[in-house]
Design a protein around this motif. Structure first.
Motif, PDB file in Angstrom:
ATOM      1  N   LEU A   1       7.227  20.447  31.522  1.00  0.00           N
ATOM      2  CA  LEU A   1       8.513  20.303  32.208  1.00  0.00           C
ATOM      3  C   LEU A   1       9.160  18.935  31.977  1.00  0.00           C
ATOM      4  O   LEU A   1      10.297  18.707  32.364  1.00  0.00           O
ATOM      5  CB  LEU A   1       8.333  20.518  33.718  1.00  0.00           C
ATOM      6  N   GLU A   2       8.420  18.014  31.349  1.00  0.00           N
ATOM      7  CA  GLU A   2       8.928  16.651  31.240  1.00  0.00           C
ATOM      8  C   GLU A   2      10.269  16.567  30.532  1.00  0.00           C
ATOM      9  O   GLU A   2      11.185  15.894  30.982  1.00  0.00           O
ATOM     10  CB  GLU A   2       7.874  15.760  30.557  1.00  0.00           C
ATOM     11  N   ALA A   3      10.377  17.290  29.429  1.00  0.00           N
ATOM     12  CA  ALA A   3      11.631  17.222  28.678  1.00  0.00           C
ATOM     13  C   ALA A   3      12.771  17.887  29.448  1.00  0.00           C
ATOM     14  O   ALA A   3      13.919  17.462  29.377  1.00  0.00           O
ATOM     15  CB  ALA A   3      11.459  17.885  27.328  1.00  0.00           C
ATOM     16  N   PHE A   4      12.423  18.951  30.205  1.00  0.00           N
ATOM     17  CA  PHE A   4      13.458  19.615  31.002  1.00  0.00           C
ATOM     18  C   PHE A   4      14.004  18.659  32.052  1.00  0.00           C
ATOM     19  O   PHE A   4      15.193  18.603  32.314  1.00  0.00           O
ATOM     20  CB  PHE A   4      12.900  20.883  31.665  1.00  0.00           C
ATOM     21  N   LYS A   5      13.069  17.877  32.631  1.00  0.00           N
ATOM     22  CA  LYS A   5      13.509  16.871  33.589  1.00  0.00           C
ATOM     23  C   LYS A   5      14.403  15.858  32.907  1.00  0.00           C
ATOM     24  O   LYS A   5      15.472  15.513  33.404  1.00  0.00           O
ATOM     25  CB  LYS A   5      12.297  16.158  34.209  1.00  0.00           C
TER      26      LYS A   5
ATOM     27  N   LEU B   1      15.021  12.959  22.409  1.00  0.00           N
ATOM     28  CA  LEU B   1      15.472  12.178  23.566  1.00  0.00           C
ATOM     29  C   LEU B   1      15.707  10.740  23.123  1.00  0.00           C
ATOM     30  O   LEU B   1      15.100  10.278  22.161  1.00  0.00           O
ATOM     31  CB  LEU B   1      14.398  12.188  24.658  1.00  0.00           C
ATOM     32  N   GLU B   2      16.590  10.082  23.819  1.00  0.00           N
ATOM     33  CA  GLU B   2      16.774   8.659  23.570  1.00  0.00           C
ATOM     34  C   GLU B   2      15.488   7.942  23.992  1.00  0.00           C
ATOM     35  O   GLU B   2      15.061   8.074  25.131  1.00  0.00           O
ATOM     36  CB  GLU B   2      17.911   8.117  24.460  1.00  0.00           C
ATOM     37  N   ARG B   3      14.870   7.210  23.087  1.00  0.00           N
ATOM     38  CA  ARG B   3      13.651   6.504  23.495  1.00  0.00           C
ATOM     39  C   ARG B   3      13.706   5.088  22.967  1.00  0.00           C
ATOM     40  O   ARG B   3      14.151   4.840  21.857  1.00  0.00           O
ATOM     41  CB  ARG B   3      12.408   7.155  22.906  1.00  0.00           C
TER      42      ARG B   3
ATOM     43  N   VAL C   1       0.158  20.078  17.022  1.00  0.00           N
ATOM     44  CA  VAL C   1       1.461  19.647  16.502  1.00  0.00           C
ATOM     45  C   VAL C   1       1.956  18.389  17.218  1.00  0.00           C
ATOM     46  O   VAL C   1       1.469  18.035  18.282  1.00  0.00           O
ATOM     47  CB  VAL C   1       2.546  20.746  16.683  1.00  0.00           C
ATOM     48  N   THR C   2       2.932  17.746  16.606  1.00  0.00           N
ATOM     49  CA  THR C   2       3.616  16.640  17.267  1.00  0.00           C
ATOM     50  C   THR C   2       4.806  17.227  18.007  1.00  0.00           C
ATOM     51  O   THR C   2       5.426  18.169  17.531  1.00  0.00           O
ATOM     52  CB  THR C   2       4.199  15.654  16.235  1.00  0.00           C
ATOM     53  N   THR C   3       5.115  16.682  19.175  1.00  0.00           N
ATOM     54  CA  THR C   3       6.260  17.206  19.906  1.00  0.00           C
ATOM     55  C   THR C   3       7.151  16.077  20.407  1.00  0.00           C
ATOM     56  O   THR C   3       6.678  14.958  20.622  1.00  0.00           O
ATOM     57  CB  THR C   3       5.820  18.067  21.102  1.00  0.00           C
ATOM     58  N   ASP C   4       8.432  16.390  20.589  1.00  0.00           N
ATOM     59  CA  ASP C   4       9.361  15.442  21.186  1.00  0.00           C
ATOM     60  C   ASP C   4       9.543  15.710  22.669  1.00  0.00           C
ATOM     61  O   ASP C   4      10.292  15.041  23.348  1.00  0.00           O
ATOM     62  CB  ASP C   4      10.730  15.564  20.503  1.00  0.00           C
ATOM     63  N   LYS C   5       8.838  16.755  23.154  1.00  0.00           N
ATOM     64  CA  LYS C   5       9.101  17.231  24.506  1.00  0.00           C
ATOM     65  C   LYS C   5       8.481  16.381  25.608  1.00  0.00           C
ATOM     66  O   LYS C   5       8.876  16.456  26.749  1.00  0.00           O
ATOM     67  CB  LYS C   5       8.567  18.665  24.671  1.00  0.00           C
TER      68      LYS C   5
ATOM     69  N   PRO D   1       3.859  11.560  20.224  1.00  0.00           N
ATOM     70  CA  PRO D   1       3.704  10.420  19.309  1.00  0.00           C
ATOM     71  C   PRO D   1       4.238   9.113  19.897  1.00  0.00           C
ATOM     72  O   PRO D   1       4.076   8.061  19.300  1.00  0.00           O
ATOM     73  CB  PRO D   1       4.522  10.852  18.087  1.00  0.00           C
ATOM     74  N   TYR D   2       4.903   9.207  21.047  1.00  0.00           N
ATOM     75  CA  TYR D   2       5.426   7.994  21.692  1.00  0.00           C
ATOM     76  C   TYR D   2       4.454   7.425  22.716  1.00  0.00           C
ATOM     77  O   TYR D   2       4.703   6.410  23.314  1.00  0.00           O
ATOM     78  CB  TYR D   2       6.759   8.294  22.392  1.00  0.00           C
TER      79      TYR D   2
END
Ligand code: ADP
Ligand code: MG
Length: 612
Positions: free
Chosen positions: A432-436, A477-479, A508-512, A554-555
Motif C-alpha cells: 500500500l505504500e505507493a498508493f499512499k 515517485l519523486e525521491r 524483481v526491483t520495484t518502484d512501489k 532499490p532505494y
C-alpha cells in the motif's frame, strides 16, 4: 400404567439455566405457552384445510387461561393439534434444534444473558420458572388415545394414558409458593394484553364465578392498519417472532397492491442470531394465506443473504390449500419475493443516510448481506451501494463505494481493494505504500466473502473494481534518496532467485515501496495470497497456487547495502542470513506464516543486541 423417562442431558442443563437465570423475567413463560398454543391451532387449521379426511377441528379455535387461586394452579388450554406419545417424548424431553444444544453445552451455569437464551427458544421449558410441577393432558387430532405427561422439571418425566374428549392440549402448572401472583386475574390480563395481544386466536381468561373474558384483540397484527398499531404492539410481535427481547432495528409494515396483493410485516433485529452462519440456517419469514398459517420454512420468500429478516408475509392471492411442495414452484411466490426484496433494499437505503444508525445494522449483518452482491444478480449494484467498507481514507469510519468514487482524484475509473485477514495488518501492508504516496484510496477487505463478490462485481457504476496487484499505474515517485547500482541490483536479484527458488517464483526491483525494503505479491491477475490462504484453510488444494513475486526496494539502505555486498562478493553468508530475515518479514506483512520462526526470532535478537 405410567412410564418414567429421563430428560436428554441438554434439557436438564437448559432447565437449570432457565430456572436460575431468567429470574426477573418470569412472566415470559405465559407468552411462551400461549405462543405454543397458537402454533398448535395454526397447525391444525392448516391440516384441516389440506387433509380434511384426517383431521377435523373441534369448533372455533381458542386459547383458554384458567387460574385457580385456591389450588394455586394455572392452566393453559388449546384446541389445536395436540400431541401423541411420540410427540411428547420427542418435543418435551429433547432439544431438537442443534444450535440450542450447543449453546446449552457451552453456557456458563449462571450469568447467561436472558437475551441470548431467549433466542434459542427456551419455549416450553420456561414453565418451570414458576411451576414446581407441570401436568399435560393432550390428544392429537385424528387419534383416539389421549396422554398425560408429568414432570417436576428435575431429571425426567412420566407418561401414561389419559382421558380427554376433544383434541388439543391442557397444560396445568402447579405454581411455586413465590409465584402465586400468576393466579391473579388482573395481573394475568395485564401480561396477556402486553405480551400476547397479537395472537391470532381469542385468548379467553376464566374469571371463576364472574364468567369468561376475551382478553386480546385477536386479529392478526399485520392485517390491521398501521395507525391502529402501537409501537409496543409492533415490538411484542417482533419478540414473538424472533424470540429476542430487544428492540428491532427495523420495522417494515407494507401492503402491496396491484396485480398481486400481499401484506408484509418484517423486522431486522439489532443483533445477529447465533446461527446466522450455520449452513442450515433458513430464512425467517412465515407465510400466511388470508391469516391462515401455511409454513415457516418457505425458503423461496427471501434470498439467503437476507436470512436475518424475520416477519410475516400474508397473501390472499395464493390458494388456501397450497401444499408446501407446490410453494416451491409458485410463480406468485417469485413475485412476492421480488417485491419484498425491493422494499427491504429501499428501506435500507433510507436508513443508510444516518451513518451511526446504519452501522448498528452493518456491523452485525453486513457479512451476510454482502453475499447478495454475487447471489442476487438483479440487485447486485443496489446491494453494493448499500455495502460499507473499511478503507485507507479513514481509520475508523466505513465508506460506501459512492463516497469512494467521489474522492477519486485522477481520471482513471478504478476502485482498488486489498484483501487479508486483519484490518490492522492490511493497513501496514508494504503493497500500500505507493498508493499512499500517490494518494490513491484502497478498500481494506477482511471478510472471506469479499474474495468472492469482488470476482463477480468487477464493475460498479462504470468503475472497475480491482485488486491492488492488478493496478496499472506508473509508480515512479519523486525521491531524493540514493538508489542501488543497476549492476549490483541484478546480481542481488540473481542471488535471491537462486536462494529462494522453491518459495518464490520471481525476484524483481520495484518502484512501489517507500518504507519497506521488500514485499511479497503475486503475478498480475493471479489469485491473491489471502484467497490462497483461505482455500488452504478449507482444505481446497492449492494446485493453482499463484506465483509469488519478491519485490525489492532499490532505494532502501538495506537493499543498497546488500546489493553492494553481493556486487563485491563479500560476506555472502551474512547476505544469505539477512535475505532470509527479509523474506520472513515480507511474509509477516502479508499475514503469511514463516517457515522457521525460531531462526527468525534468534537472528532478530542477535541483530537487536548489536544495535543497542
Ligand atoms: P418451539 O415452540 O420453538 O418449537 P417449545 O419448547 O415452545 O419450542 O415447544 C416444543 C414443541 O412442543 C413444539 O414445537 C411443539 O411441537 C410441542 N408443543 C408445545 N406446546 C404444544 C401445544 N400446546 N400443542 C401442541 N404441541 C405443543
Ligand atoms: Mg414455543
Amino acid at each position: 400404567m405410567s412410564e418414567k423417562m429421563n430428560f436428554q442431558a441438554e434439557v436438564s442443563k437448559l432447565l437449570d439455566i432457565v430456572v436460575n437465570s431468567l429470574y426477573s423475567e418470569k412472566y415470559i413463560f405465559l407468552r411462551e405457552l400461549i405462543s405454543n398454543a397458537s402454533d398448535a391451532c395454526d397447525k391444525l387449521k392448516y391440516l384441516v384445510l389440506t387433509n380434511p379426511d384426517i383431521a377435523k377441528s373441534s369448533g372455533e379455535f381458542k386459547i383458554k387461561i384458567t387460574p385457580d387461586a385456591k389450588e394455586n394452579t394455572l392452566m393453559i388450554s388449546d384446541n389445536g393439534i395436540g400431541m401423541n406419545r411420540d410427540d411428547l417424548i420427542n418435543h418435551l424431553g429433547t432439544i431438537a434444534k442443534s444450535g440450542t444444544a450447543d449453546f446449552v453445552n457451552n453456557a456458563k451455569d449462571n450469568g447467561s444473558s436472558v437475551d441470548l437464551i431467549g433466542q434459542f427458544g427456551v419455549g416450553f421449558y420456561s414453565a418451570f420458572m414458576v411451576a414446581s410441577k407441570v401436568e399435560i393432558v393432550t390428544k392429537k387430532a385424528g387419534e383416539d388415545k389421549a396422554w398425560k405427561w408429568t414432570s417436576d422439571g428435575i431429571g425426567g418425566f412420566e407418561i401414561e394414558e389419559a382421558q380427554k374428549d376433544v383434541n388439543g392440549t391442557d397444560i396445568k402448572l402447579y405454581l411455586k409458593e413465590d409465584d402465586k401472583n400468576f393466579t391473579d386475574t388482573i395481573y394475568l390480563r395485564y401480561i396477556i394484553r402486553t405480551y400476547s395481544d397479537h395472537i391470532n386466536y381469542p385468548i379467553v381468561l376464566c374469571l371463576g364465578e364472574a364468567g369468561e373474558e376475551n382478553v386480546n384483540t385477536g386479529s392478526a397484527l399485520w392485517a390491521r392498519h398501521k395507525s391502529e398499531i402501537t409501537q409496543e404492539q409492533y415490538k411484542e410481535f417482533y419478540h414473538h417472532l424472533s424470540k429476542n427481547f430487544d428492540e428491532p432495528w427495523m420495522t417494515l409494515h407494507f401492503k402491496a397492491e396491484g396485480n398481486m396483493e400481499y401484506t408484509g410485516l418484517l423486522y431486522i433485529p439489532k443483533q445477529a442470531p447465533y446461527d446466522l452462519f450455520q449452513p442450515d440456517k433458513k430464512t425467517g419469514l412465515k407465510l400466511y394465506v388470508n391469516k391462515v398459517f401455511i409454513s415457516d420454512k418457505v425458503e423461496e420468500l427471501l434470498p439467503s443473504y437476507l436470512r436475518f429478516v424475520v416477519g410475516v408475509i400474508d397473501s390472499s392471492d395464493l390458494p388456501l390449500n397450497i401444499s408446501r411442495e407446490m410453494l416451491q414452484q409458485s410463480a406468485l411466490l417469485e413475485k412476492i419475493r421480488h417485491g419484498t426484496v425491493s422494499r427491504i433494499l429501499k428501506e435500507l437505503k433510507k436508513r443508510s443516510e444516518n451513518y451511526d444508525d446504519y452501522m448498528l445494522f452493518w456491523k452485525d449483518f453486513g457479512i451476510a448481506f454482502k453475499e447478495g452482491i454475487y447471489e442476487d444478480f438483479n440487485n447486485r449494484e443496489e446491494i453494493a451501494s448499500l455495502s460499507r467498507f473499511m478503507s485507507t481514507h479513514d481509520t475508523e469510519k466505513y465508506t460506501s463505494l459512492d463516497d469512494y468514487i467521489s474522492r477519486i482524484a485522477d481520471d482513471k475509473k478504478v476502485i482498488y481493494y486489498i484483501t487479508g485477514d486483519d484490518e490492522k495488518v492490511l493497513r501496514n501492508n508494504p503493497q500500500l505504500e505507493a498508493f499512499k504516496a500517490k494518494n490513491i484510496e484502497v478498500l481494506l477487505l477482511t471478510d472471506p466473502i469479499d474474495e468472492f463478490w469482488t470476482q463477480t462485481l468487477q464493475n460498479y457504476k462504470g468503475y472497475a473494481i480491482k485488486h491492488i496487484n492488478q493496478a496499472d499505474i506508473d509508480w515512479k515517485l519523486e525521491r531524493d534518496s540514493q538508489k542501488a547500482a543497476d549492476g549490483d541490483m541484478q546480481k542481488l536479484i540473481d542471488k535471491l532467485t537462486e536462494m529462494f527458488k522453491t518459495e518464490v517464483g520471481k525476484v524483481v526491483t520495484t518502484d512501489k515501496l517507500t518504507k519497506s525494503p521488500v514485499s511479497l505479491t503475486v503475478e498480475n491477475g493471479q489469485m491473491s495470497i489471502h484467497l490462497e490462504r483461505l482455500m488452504r484453510n478449507h482444505q481446497q488444494q492449492t494446485a493453482f497456487a499463484s506465483t509469488r513475486i519478491l519485490e525489492l526496494n532499490p532505494y532502501h539502505p538495506l537493499i543498497i547495502k546488500l546489493s553492494e555486498m553481493v556486487g563485491e562478493n563479500k560476506d555472502m553468508a551474512k547476505v544469505e542470513e539477512v535475505a532470509k530475515i527479509l523474506l520472513d518479514q515480507a511474509k509477516i506483512a502479508e499475514g503469511e506464516a514463516i517457515s522457521d520462526p525460531s531462526f527468525y526470532a534468534e537472528k532478530l535478537s542477535e541483530y537487536i543486541l548489536k544495535a543497542i
